[in-house]
Design a protein around this motif. Sequence first.
Motif, PDB file in Angstrom:
ATOM      1  N   ARG A 167       8.278   9.281   3.480  1.00 12.80           N
ATOM      2  CA  ARG A 167       9.245   8.621   4.364  1.00 12.80           C
ATOM      3  C   ARG A 167       8.732   8.546   5.804  1.00 12.80           C
ATOM      4  O   ARG A 167       8.851   7.523   6.474  1.00 12.80           O
ATOM      5  CB  ARG A 167      10.580   9.345   4.315  1.00 12.80           C
ATOM      6  CG  ARG A 167      11.682   8.622   5.087  1.00 12.80           C
ATOM      7  CD  ARG A 167      13.032   9.252   4.915  1.00 12.80           C
ATOM      8  NE  ARG A 167      13.442   9.453   3.542  1.00 12.80           N
ATOM      9  CZ  ARG A 167      13.976   8.516   2.741  1.00 12.80           C
ATOM     10  NH1 ARG A 167      14.130   7.304   3.197  1.00 12.80           N
ATOM     11  NH2 ARG A 167      14.334   8.810   1.509  1.00 12.80           N
ATOM     12  N   ASP A 168       8.140   9.626   6.311  1.00  6.90           N
ATOM     13  CA  ASP A 168       7.664   9.655   7.689  1.00  6.90           C
ATOM     14  C   ASP A 168       6.256   9.082   7.858  1.00  6.90           C
ATOM     15  O   ASP A 168       5.773   8.941   8.971  1.00  6.90           O
ATOM     16  CB  ASP A 168       7.728  11.071   8.248  1.00  6.90           C
ATOM     17  CG  ASP A 168       6.951  12.088   7.407  1.00  6.90           C
ATOM     18  OD1 ASP A 168       6.514  11.753   6.282  1.00  6.90           O
ATOM     19  OD2 ASP A 168       6.797  13.228   7.874  1.00  6.90           O
ATOM     20  N   GLN A 169       5.592   8.766   6.773  1.00  6.99           N
ATOM     21  CA  GLN A 169       4.263   8.141   6.736  1.00  6.99           C
ATOM     22  C   GLN A 169       3.246   8.792   7.682  1.00  6.99           C
ATOM     23  O   GLN A 169       2.617   8.128   8.501  1.00  6.99           O
ATOM     24  CB  GLN A 169       4.375   6.646   7.028  1.00  6.99           C
ATOM     25  CG  GLN A 169       5.224   5.910   6.031  1.00  6.99           C
ATOM     26  CD  GLN A 169       5.206   4.410   6.237  1.00  6.99           C
ATOM     27  OE1 GLN A 169       4.734   3.897   7.237  1.00  6.99           O
ATOM     28  NE2 GLN A 169       5.705   3.708   5.248  1.00  6.99           N
ATOM     29  N   PHE A 223      -5.976  10.371   6.085  1.00  8.72           N
ATOM     30  CA  PHE A 223      -5.157   9.996   4.939  1.00  8.72           C
ATOM     31  C   PHE A 223      -3.820   9.482   5.468  1.00  8.72           C
ATOM     32  O   PHE A 223      -3.034  10.238   6.035  1.00  8.72           O
ATOM     33  CB  PHE A 223      -4.969  11.224   4.050  1.00  8.72           C
ATOM     34  CG  PHE A 223      -4.157  11.010   2.804  1.00  8.72           C
ATOM     35  CD1 PHE A 223      -3.982   9.769   2.239  1.00  8.72           C
ATOM     36  CD2 PHE A 223      -3.574  12.099   2.190  1.00  8.72           C
ATOM     37  CE1 PHE A 223      -3.239   9.599   1.082  1.00  8.72           C
ATOM     38  CE2 PHE A 223      -2.826  11.961   1.031  1.00  8.72           C
ATOM     39  CZ  PHE A 223      -2.660  10.693   0.481  1.00  8.72           C
ATOM     40  N   ASP A 224      -3.584   8.186   5.297  1.00  3.53           N
ATOM     41  CA  ASP A 224      -2.301   7.584   5.650  1.00  3.53           C
ATOM     42  C   ASP A 224      -1.381   7.766   4.447  1.00  3.53           C
ATOM     43  O   ASP A 224      -1.569   7.121   3.411  1.00  3.53           O
ATOM     44  CB  ASP A 224      -2.472   6.091   5.958  1.00  3.53           C
ATOM     45  CG  ASP A 224      -3.306   5.858   7.200  1.00  3.53           C
ATOM     46  OD1 ASP A 224      -2.892   6.316   8.271  1.00  3.53           O
ATOM     47  OD2 ASP A 224      -4.364   5.204   7.092  1.00  3.53           O
ATOM     48  N   TYR A 272       6.681   7.468  -3.433  1.00  2.23           N
ATOM     49  CA  TYR A 272       7.001   6.182  -2.817  1.00  2.23           C
ATOM     50  C   TYR A 272       8.330   5.659  -3.353  1.00  2.23           C
ATOM     51  O   TYR A 272       9.195   5.214  -2.584  1.00  2.23           O
ATOM     52  CB  TYR A 272       5.887   5.157  -3.055  1.00  2.23           C
ATOM     53  CG  TYR A 272       6.135   3.873  -2.327  1.00  2.23           C
ATOM     54  CD1 TYR A 272       5.699   3.712  -1.009  1.00  2.23           C
ATOM     55  CD2 TYR A 272       6.826   2.827  -2.920  1.00  2.23           C
ATOM     56  CE1 TYR A 272       5.949   2.541  -0.316  1.00  2.23           C
ATOM     57  CE2 TYR A 272       7.088   1.650  -2.230  1.00  2.23           C
ATOM     58  CZ  TYR A 272       6.641   1.525  -0.942  1.00  2.23           C
ATOM     59  OH  TYR A 272       6.901   0.361  -0.244  1.00  2.23           O
ATOM     60  N   GLU A 273       8.501   5.720  -4.678  1.00  2.12           N
ATOM     61  CA  GLU A 273       9.753   5.258  -5.295  1.00  2.12           C
ATOM     62  C   GLU A 273      10.953   6.024  -4.746  1.00  2.12           C
ATOM     63  O   GLU A 273      12.001   5.445  -4.466  1.00  2.12           O
ATOM     64  CB  GLU A 273       9.684   5.430  -6.812  1.00  2.12           C
ATOM     65  CG  GLU A 273       8.747   4.471  -7.513  1.00  2.12           C
ATOM     66  CD  GLU A 273       9.324   3.065  -7.611  1.00  2.12           C
ATOM     67  OE1 GLU A 273      10.535   2.918  -7.795  1.00  2.12           O
ATOM     68  OE2 GLU A 273       8.525   2.116  -7.494  1.00  2.12           O
ATOM     69  N   GLU A 274      10.816   7.343  -4.623  1.00  2.00           N
ATOM     70  CA  GLU A 274      11.909   8.181  -4.118  1.00  2.00           C
ATOM     71  C   GLU A 274      12.266   7.850  -2.671  1.00  2.00           C
ATOM     72  O   GLU A 274      13.432   7.845  -2.304  1.00  2.00           O
ATOM     73  CB  GLU A 274      11.514   9.659  -4.202  1.00  2.00           C
ATOM     74  CG  GLU A 274      11.416  10.197  -5.597  1.00  2.00           C
ATOM     75  CD  GLU A 274      10.752  11.583  -5.655  1.00  2.00           C
ATOM     76  OE1 GLU A 274      10.518  12.188  -4.578  1.00  2.00           O
ATOM     77  OE2 GLU A 274      10.493  12.050  -6.776  1.00  2.00           O
ATOM     78  N   GLU A 318       0.842  -1.189   0.000  1.00  2.00           N
ATOM     79  CA  GLU A 318       0.000   0.000   0.000  1.00  2.00           C
ATOM     80  C   GLU A 318       0.877   1.239   0.000  1.00  2.00           C
ATOM     81  O   GLU A 318       1.856   1.312   0.746  1.00  2.00           O
ATOM     82  CB  GLU A 318      -0.904  -0.008   1.228  1.00  2.00           C
ATOM     83  CG  GLU A 318      -1.835  -1.196   1.269  1.00  2.00           C
ATOM     84  CD  GLU A 318      -2.630  -1.265   2.550  1.00  2.00           C
ATOM     85  OE1 GLU A 318      -2.882  -2.382   3.007  1.00  2.00           O
ATOM     86  OE2 GLU A 318      -2.975  -0.205   3.103  1.00  2.00           O
ATOM     87  N   ILE A 319       0.517   2.225  -0.838  1.00  2.00           N
ATOM     88  CA  ILE A 319       1.297   3.460  -0.887  1.00  2.00           C
ATOM     89  C   ILE A 319       0.496   4.684  -0.442  1.00  2.00           C
ATOM     90  O   ILE A 319       1.088   5.709  -0.132  1.00  2.00           O
ATOM     91  CB  ILE A 319       1.920   3.687  -2.279  1.00  2.00           C
ATOM     92  CG1 ILE A 319       0.849   3.933  -3.334  1.00  2.00           C
ATOM     93  CG2 ILE A 319       2.822   2.527  -2.654  1.00  2.00           C
ATOM     94  CD1 ILE A 319       1.410   4.503  -4.623  1.00  2.00           C
TER      95      ILE A 319
END
Length: 119
Positions: free
Chosen positions: A85-87, A79-80, A114-116, A66-67
């Motif tokens: 990075r810090d989610q 919104f998650d 997400y990729e970064e 999940e992204i």
Amino acid sequence: MQGLCVVSAIPGAHRGHDRTMSNGNSFALASYRGREYYLFHFDKPDPGEFCVNVYYEDPDTEENVEIARVDTDHDSPHFDQLHRRDQPKKDVDWSYGEAIERLTENWRAYAETYEENHG
């Protein structure tokens, strides 16, 4: 993920075709950098309870990653931001339909972030 969003626990939930699952619906968004991305959404019969998320299947583990997720697991929509990075979790005032629309419109930006941040 606990509660409403269970897409991470359904390996291959999207394989073959867009489909309705017993606990929600999943459909293909598009491919990005060699990964197929999907949107899963579930509207619980209780008023105002829902889950919407963007994910891809990791080909190495065959698990859904999940992204981005909007859900009401903690009593109100939030919104998650799993792509960051810090989610962080961000409270939002979105309906079920708005959550589907926003994640569908912005999934590629979440995938890029997400990729970064997570490779």
